[in-house]
Enzyme design. Structure first.
Site, PDB file in Angstrom:
ATOM      1  N   ASP A  87      14.554  45.315  -5.138  1.00 29.18           N
ATOM      2  CA  ASP A  87      14.546  44.551  -4.377  1.00 29.18           C
ATOM      3  C   ASP A  87      14.513  44.838  -3.022  1.00 29.18           C
ATOM      4  O   ASP A  87      14.434  46.242  -2.496  1.00 29.18           O
ATOM      5  CB  ASP A  87      16.385  43.590  -4.346  1.00 29.18           C
ATOM      6  CG  ASP A  87      16.225  42.748  -5.522  1.00 29.18           C
ATOM      7  OD1 ASP A  87      15.204  42.464  -5.786  1.00 29.18           O
ATOM      8  OD2 ASP A  87      17.547  42.425  -5.038  1.00 29.18           O
ATOM      9  N   LYS A 142      12.794  39.419  -2.189  1.00 27.59           N
ATOM     10  CA  LYS A 142      11.983  38.173  -1.881  1.00 27.59           C
ATOM     11  C   LYS A 142      13.090  37.764  -0.406  1.00 27.59           C
ATOM     12  O   LYS A 142      14.375  38.916  -0.269  1.00 27.59           O
ATOM     13  CB  LYS A 142      13.205  37.606  -2.525  1.00 27.59           C
ATOM     14  CG  LYS A 142      12.242  37.116  -4.513  1.00 27.59           C
ATOM     15  CD  LYS A 142      12.997  36.269  -4.858  1.00 27.59           C
ATOM     16  CE  LYS A 142      13.986  36.016  -5.785  1.00 27.59           C
ATOM     17  NZ  LYS A 142      14.068  37.419  -7.315  1.00 27.59           N
ATOM     18  N   MET A 199      23.669  34.453   3.300  1.00 24.21           N
ATOM     19  CA  MET A 199      22.440  33.606   3.714  1.00 24.21           C
ATOM     20  C   MET A 199      22.719  32.575   4.248  1.00 24.21           C
ATOM     21  O   MET A 199      21.663  31.316   4.662  1.00 24.21           O
ATOM     22  CB  MET A 199      22.309  33.441   2.156  1.00 24.21           C
ATOM     23  CG  MET A 199      21.678  34.255   0.902  1.00 24.21           C
ATOM     24  SD  MET A 199      21.055  33.476  -0.182  1.00 24.21           S
ATOM     25  CE  MET A 199      22.334  33.113  -1.435  1.00 24.21           C
TER      26      MET A 199
HETATM   27  N1  SAH Z   1      23.543  40.683  -3.884  1.00 25.58           N
HETATM   28  C1  SAH Z   1      24.141  41.423  -2.802  1.00 25.58           C
HETATM   29  C2  SAH Z   1      23.504  39.564  -1.914  1.00 25.58           C
HETATM   30  C3  SAH Z   1      22.314  38.585  -2.468  1.00 25.58           C
HETATM   31  S1  SAH Z   1      22.055  37.138  -1.127  1.00 25.58           S
HETATM   32  C4  SAH Z   1      25.772  41.568  -2.073  1.00 25.58           C
HETATM   33  O1  SAH Z   1      26.269  41.762  -3.361  1.00 25.58           O
HETATM   34  O2  SAH Z   1      25.750  42.189  -1.036  1.00 25.58           O
HETATM   35  C5  SAH Z   1      21.784  38.025   0.497  1.00 25.58           C
HETATM   36  C6  SAH Z   1      22.331  37.926   1.664  1.00 25.58           C
HETATM   37  O3  SAH Z   1      23.698  38.696   1.659  1.00 25.58           O
HETATM   38  C7  SAH Z   1      21.324  38.495   2.196  1.00 25.58           C
HETATM   39  O4  SAH Z   1      21.548  36.809   2.728  1.00 25.58           O
HETATM   40  C8  SAH Z   1      22.983  38.592   4.117  1.00 25.58           C
HETATM   41  O5  SAH Z   1      24.194  37.259   3.739  1.00 25.58           O
HETATM   42  C9  SAH Z   1      24.121  38.996   2.693  1.00 25.58           C
HETATM   43  N2  SAH Z   1      23.542  40.319   3.118  1.00 25.58           N
HETATM   44  C10 SAH Z   1      22.801  41.803   1.895  1.00 25.58           C
HETATM   45  N3  SAH Z   1      23.198  42.703   2.203  1.00 25.58           N
HETATM   46  C11 SAH Z   1      23.911  42.739   4.001  1.00 25.58           C
HETATM   47  C12 SAH Z   1      24.132  43.907   4.534  1.00 25.58           C
HETATM   48  N4  SAH Z   1      24.045  44.977   4.861  1.00 25.58           N
HETATM   49  N5  SAH Z   1      24.789  43.448   6.038  1.00 25.58           N
HETATM   50  C13 SAH Z   1      25.271  42.059   6.154  1.00 25.58           C
HETATM   51  N6  SAH Z   1      24.707  40.282   5.512  1.00 25.58           N
HETATM   52  C14 SAH Z   1      23.860  41.214   4.193  1.00 25.58           C
END
Ligand code: SAH
Length: 263
Positions: free
Chosen positions: A36, A59, A173
């Site tokens: 991803d 994505k 998000m």
């Molecule tokens: N599976 C991922 C989340 C996927 S949805 C998890 O467990 O973290 C994607 C969202 O995750 C982004 O839009 C943001 O809101 C958040 N996100 C993922 N990585 C991030 C990071 N390093 N800093 C801040 N937000 C993050």
């Protein structure tokens, strides 16, 4: 030819050192990696075998350069059917607001062996590196993780506004539409002094933390474009940030994440 297998793994929130030893082993045994966009590129660069292809199946919201989920799933199945060990890397934890269910259903349907490796979700990473303990005693009794979509309905705002004095809410998000979210919460009676934080690029060397209140954020953050990815934390625990803000990012303004192709 015998069928291969698929390892579905969470690659942590950003800092490439925030991965599990199990993932490290998987990186060394994979024949192909489907990654991803929010997986730090150093994870594969440093730990995968040099000859192993790393395919970016990124994505980003509704970005037109995103690879459609059906194509990602099909590629994963095809590679496994060809006998390979496929490592499917997802940002954070593999199950938080991801399409893991589509991929699992397809694997079961095709009778392909699989394994799941959890990862540190963005909320845990952001919480630790922003010094905001999500259920700090005396500040919150529980925490909710919520995903925001453009189709978010009124009833979801009602739930979001509910019991903020006791429950920390973490929005995935949700940063792009934050000002309208805050307005909706104010309309539902959330106290103007309720603190809110946005953590951009959490746990990376480019992390940024913004802290404000329900009342002041609209003016304070007007016109600000939060860098992707960003996480929103709402709750009394956010006030702890100024006491426990220990992390000093070294590369403000950069981004470790690859851009999606423009189409
Ligand atoms: N599976 C991922 C989340 C996927 S949805 C998890 O467990 O973290 C994607 C969202 O995750 C982004 O839009 C943001 O809101 C958040 N996100 C993922 N990585 C991030 C990071 N390093 N800093 C801040 N937000 C993050």
């Amino acid at each position: 030819m015998s069928v291969g297998r698929v390892i579905l793994a969470g690659a942590g929130p950003g800092d490439p050192e925030l991965i599990t030893l199990k993932l490290l082993c998987a990186l060394q045994s994979a024949d192909i990696i489907l990654s991803d966009r929010l997986v730090h590129p150093d994870i594969c660069r440093l730990h995968a075998r040099a000859s192993v292809p790393v395919v970016l199946v990124g994505k980003q919201g509704y970005h037109p350069g995103s690879v459609p989920q059906v194509d990602i799933t099909q590629r994963m199945l095809d590679e496994a059917m060809a006998g390979k060990t496929v490592l499917r890397l997802k940002g954070g934890d593999l199950a938080f607001f991801s399409n893991v269910l589509d991929e699992l259903e397809a694997l079961v349907k095709m009778n392909i062996p699989y394994e799941l490796i959890p990862g540190i979700t963005a909320a845990s990473g952001a919480s630790a590196l922003a010094g905001i303990p999500l259920t700090g005693r005396g500040f919150a009794r529980s925490v909710q993780f919520i995903a925001f979509h453009p189709s978010t309905e009124d009833s979801e705002y009602d739930r979001l506004a509910c019991d903020l004095e006791n429950v920390t809410k973490v929005l995935y998000m949700g940063a792009a539409r934050l000002i309208s979210v805050l307005a909706a919460l104010r309309e539902r009676g959330v106290d103007g002094s309720m603190p809110v934080a946005v953590v951009e690029k959490a746990t990376t060397t480019a992390q940024r933390v913004h802290v404000s209140t329900m009342e002041e954020a609209p003016a304070q953050w007007a016109g600000l474009d939060f860098g992707s990815p960003a996480l929103v934390i709402i709750g009394r625990v956010v006030s702890l940030h100024h006491r426990f803000d220990w992390y000093e990012p070294t590369e403000a303004g950069t981004t470790p994440y690859p851009a999606l192709p423009s189409v």
